[in-house]
Motif scaffolding. Structure first.
Motif, PDB file in Angstrom:
ATOM      1  N   LEU A 118       0.827  -1.214   0.000  1.00  0.00           N
ATOM      2  CA  LEU A 118       0.000   0.000   0.000  1.00  0.00           C
ATOM      3  C   LEU A 118       0.856   1.258   0.000  1.00  0.00           C
ATOM      4  O   LEU A 118       0.473   2.275  -0.589  1.00  0.00           O
ATOM      5  CB  LEU A 118      -0.922   0.000   1.223  1.00  0.00           C
ATOM      6  CG  LEU A 118      -2.066  -1.018   1.224  1.00  0.00           C
ATOM      7  CD1 LEU A 118      -2.786  -1.002   2.559  1.00  0.00           C
ATOM      8  CD2 LEU A 118      -3.041  -0.744   0.093  1.00  0.00           C
ATOM      9  N   LEU A 119       2.004   1.193   0.640  1.00  0.00           N
ATOM     10  CA  LEU A 119       2.860   2.369   0.731  1.00  0.00           C
ATOM     11  C   LEU A 119       3.761   2.553  -0.481  1.00  0.00           C
ATOM     12  O   LEU A 119       3.972   3.675  -0.954  1.00  0.00           O
ATOM     13  CB  LEU A 119       3.731   2.284   1.994  1.00  0.00           C
ATOM     14  CG  LEU A 119       3.035   2.467   3.336  1.00  0.00           C
ATOM     15  CD1 LEU A 119       4.007   2.206   4.474  1.00  0.00           C
ATOM     16  CD2 LEU A 119       2.442   3.864   3.456  1.00  0.00           C
ATOM     17  N   PHE A 120       4.297   1.438  -1.024  1.00  0.00           N
ATOM     18  CA  PHE A 120       5.375   1.547  -2.002  1.00  0.00           C
ATOM     19  C   PHE A 120       5.024   1.067  -3.411  1.00  0.00           C
ATOM     20  O   PHE A 120       5.901   1.072  -4.282  1.00  0.00           O
ATOM     21  CB  PHE A 120       6.598   0.761  -1.512  1.00  0.00           C
ATOM     22  CG  PHE A 120       7.218   1.329  -0.268  1.00  0.00           C
ATOM     23  CD1 PHE A 120       8.075   2.420  -0.335  1.00  0.00           C
ATOM     24  CD2 PHE A 120       6.944   0.780   0.978  1.00  0.00           C
ATOM     25  CE1 PHE A 120       8.655   2.943   0.807  1.00  0.00           C
ATOM     26  CE2 PHE A 120       7.514   1.289   2.125  1.00  0.00           C
ATOM     27  CZ  PHE A 120       8.367   2.384   2.042  1.00  0.00           C
ATOM     28  N   SER A 121       3.810   0.612  -3.648  1.00  0.00           N
ATOM     29  CA  SER A 121       3.474   0.152  -5.007  1.00  0.00           C
ATOM     30  C   SER A 121       3.592   1.312  -5.994  1.00  0.00           C
ATOM     31  O   SER A 121       3.360   2.482  -5.655  1.00  0.00           O
ATOM     32  CB  SER A 121       2.067  -0.437  -5.040  1.00  0.00           C
ATOM     33  OG  SER A 121       1.112   0.552  -4.745  1.00  0.00           O
ATOM     34  N   THR A 122       3.947   0.971  -7.226  1.00  0.00           N
ATOM     35  CA  THR A 122       4.194   1.999  -8.236  1.00  0.00           C
ATOM     36  C   THR A 122       2.924   2.717  -8.652  1.00  0.00           C
ATOM     37  O   THR A 122       2.920   3.927  -8.916  1.00  0.00           O
ATOM     38  CB  THR A 122       4.856   1.367  -9.477  1.00  0.00           C
ATOM     39  OG1 THR A 122       6.007   0.620  -9.067  1.00  0.00           O
ATOM     40  CG2 THR A 122       5.280   2.444 -10.472  1.00  0.00           C
ATOM     41  N   GLY A 123       1.808   1.977  -8.691  1.00  0.00           N
ATOM     42  CA  GLY A 123       0.565   2.578  -9.170  1.00  0.00           C
ATOM     43  C   GLY A 123      -0.080   3.522  -8.171  1.00  0.00           C
ATOM     44  O   GLY A 123      -0.111   4.746  -8.384  1.00  0.00           O
ATOM     45  N   ASP A 124      -0.594   2.969  -7.084  1.00  0.00           N
ATOM     46  CA  ASP A 124      -1.348   3.763  -6.119  1.00  0.00           C
ATOM     47  C   ASP A 124      -0.666   3.867  -4.761  1.00  0.00           C
ATOM     48  O   ASP A 124      -1.307   4.218  -3.766  1.00  0.00           O
ATOM     49  CB  ASP A 124      -2.751   3.151  -5.924  1.00  0.00           C
ATOM     50  CG  ASP A 124      -3.533   3.103  -7.226  1.00  0.00           C
ATOM     51  OD1 ASP A 124      -3.413   4.060  -8.010  1.00  0.00           O
ATOM     52  OD2 ASP A 124      -4.254   2.103  -7.465  1.00  0.00           O
TER      53      ASP A 124
END
Length: 294
Positions: free
Chosen positions: A124-130
């Motif tokens: 949730l913190l580091f994903s590229t999209g959201d």
């Protein structure tokens, strides 16, 4: 034993646990020297000696697995191991007991979260999209960063997760050790004009040195072990080159492909290396005048 019979009864559940779940299963390592078949059992499977070990050491994957496992553990040893000590020293200096207990509760809490939850938070913190971090970077005018699919960040991400999860929990032993230090030593140091930092350096740290050495020796013994669940959940195709470790390799070949003897040989290799490291580190500690583990 007659005098302390109730103490032995009290220790019995712990002894039974180690006997049943630690010592009895060690009989299973014999399949590392067999071509084990579940249908033939350990008594009927043919013996092959060191064939599986020779196959493992000659496998090109061995060096990759060894490098990844060692790198992750060395990072953890260098960056993670000192943090509970530092955090314990800071907590020990908090004199207001209410604040101290609140801070302790806050730093303990992540330990009780499963790796599934922690990896989910990481996504949730580091994903590229959201991901929240990438959204903040874009809002500040920077480009998005592939934290989860860039192999250059993988080892650092694992270490940061371990620090956040267990640094607080690791303070329990050190704080308990600090509580056993004679308060008169601090009073004498104050009379001699020593400040808080001097007391910490010359009294607190020497007072917990033996505990630090013991935990360091035990930690060195686990240098071939990486948390399977954490690595398995964080791994993806883009980072598999730096993410594949002995534990995931054993799972892939032993559980998914049914190569029980070969995967047992890999696990036995890990255990032997860990044992030798503990023995070596313990002897080195004794040469420097420490008590060691035994």
């Amino acid at each position: 034993m007659a005098r302390d019979k109730f103490l032995y009864v009290l220790a019995l559940p712990g002894l039974l646990y180690f006997l049943i779940f630690k010592y009895v299963p060690m009989w299973g390592i014999v399949i590392a020297f067999q071509n084990y078949s579940p249908y033939q059992g350990m008594s009927g499977s043919p013996w092959v000696g060191l064939e599986h070990f020779a196959r493992f050491f000659s496998n090109p994957d061995f060096f990759t697995l060894f490098r990844n496992t060692l790198a992750i553990n060395v990072l953890s040893l260098v960056l993670f191991f000192p943090l509970p000590i530092l955090l314990s020293l800071m907590l020990n200096e908090v004199r207001h007991m209410v604040y101290k207990k609140i801070i302790q509760s806050i730093v303990y809490l992540p330990h009780f979260l499963s790796w599934v939850i922690i990896v989910g938070i990481t996504f949730l913190l580091f994903s590229t999209g959201d991901g929240a971090i990438n959204q903040m970077l874009v809002a500040m005018g920077f480009d998005k960063v592939d934290f989860l699919t860039n192999k250059n960040y993988f080892w650092g991400m694992l270490t940061a997760q371990s620090i956040w999860k267990d640094a607080g929990w690791g303070t329990i032993i050190f704080l308990a050790s600090m509580a056993s230090i004679d308060p008169q030593l601090y009073e004498a140091a104050k009379m001699d004009g020593a400040g808080r930092f001097r007391q910490m350096w010359h009294i607190t740290l020497p007072g917990i040195r033996s505990v630090i050495i013991i935990l360091l020796i035990l930690r060195i013994g686990h240098i071939m072990d990486v948390g399977f669940e954490q690595v398995f959940l964080m791994m993806n195709g883009a980072v598999s080159e730096v993410a594949d470790v002995f534990d995931t390799y054993v799972y892939r070949l032993g559980v998914k492909q049914g190569q029980f003897s070969y995967s047992t040989a890999v696990g036995l290799f890990k255990s032997v290396v860990g044992l030798l490291l503990v023995i070596g580190a313990n002897k080195l500690a004794k040469k420097f005048g420490e008590d060691g583990v035994y």
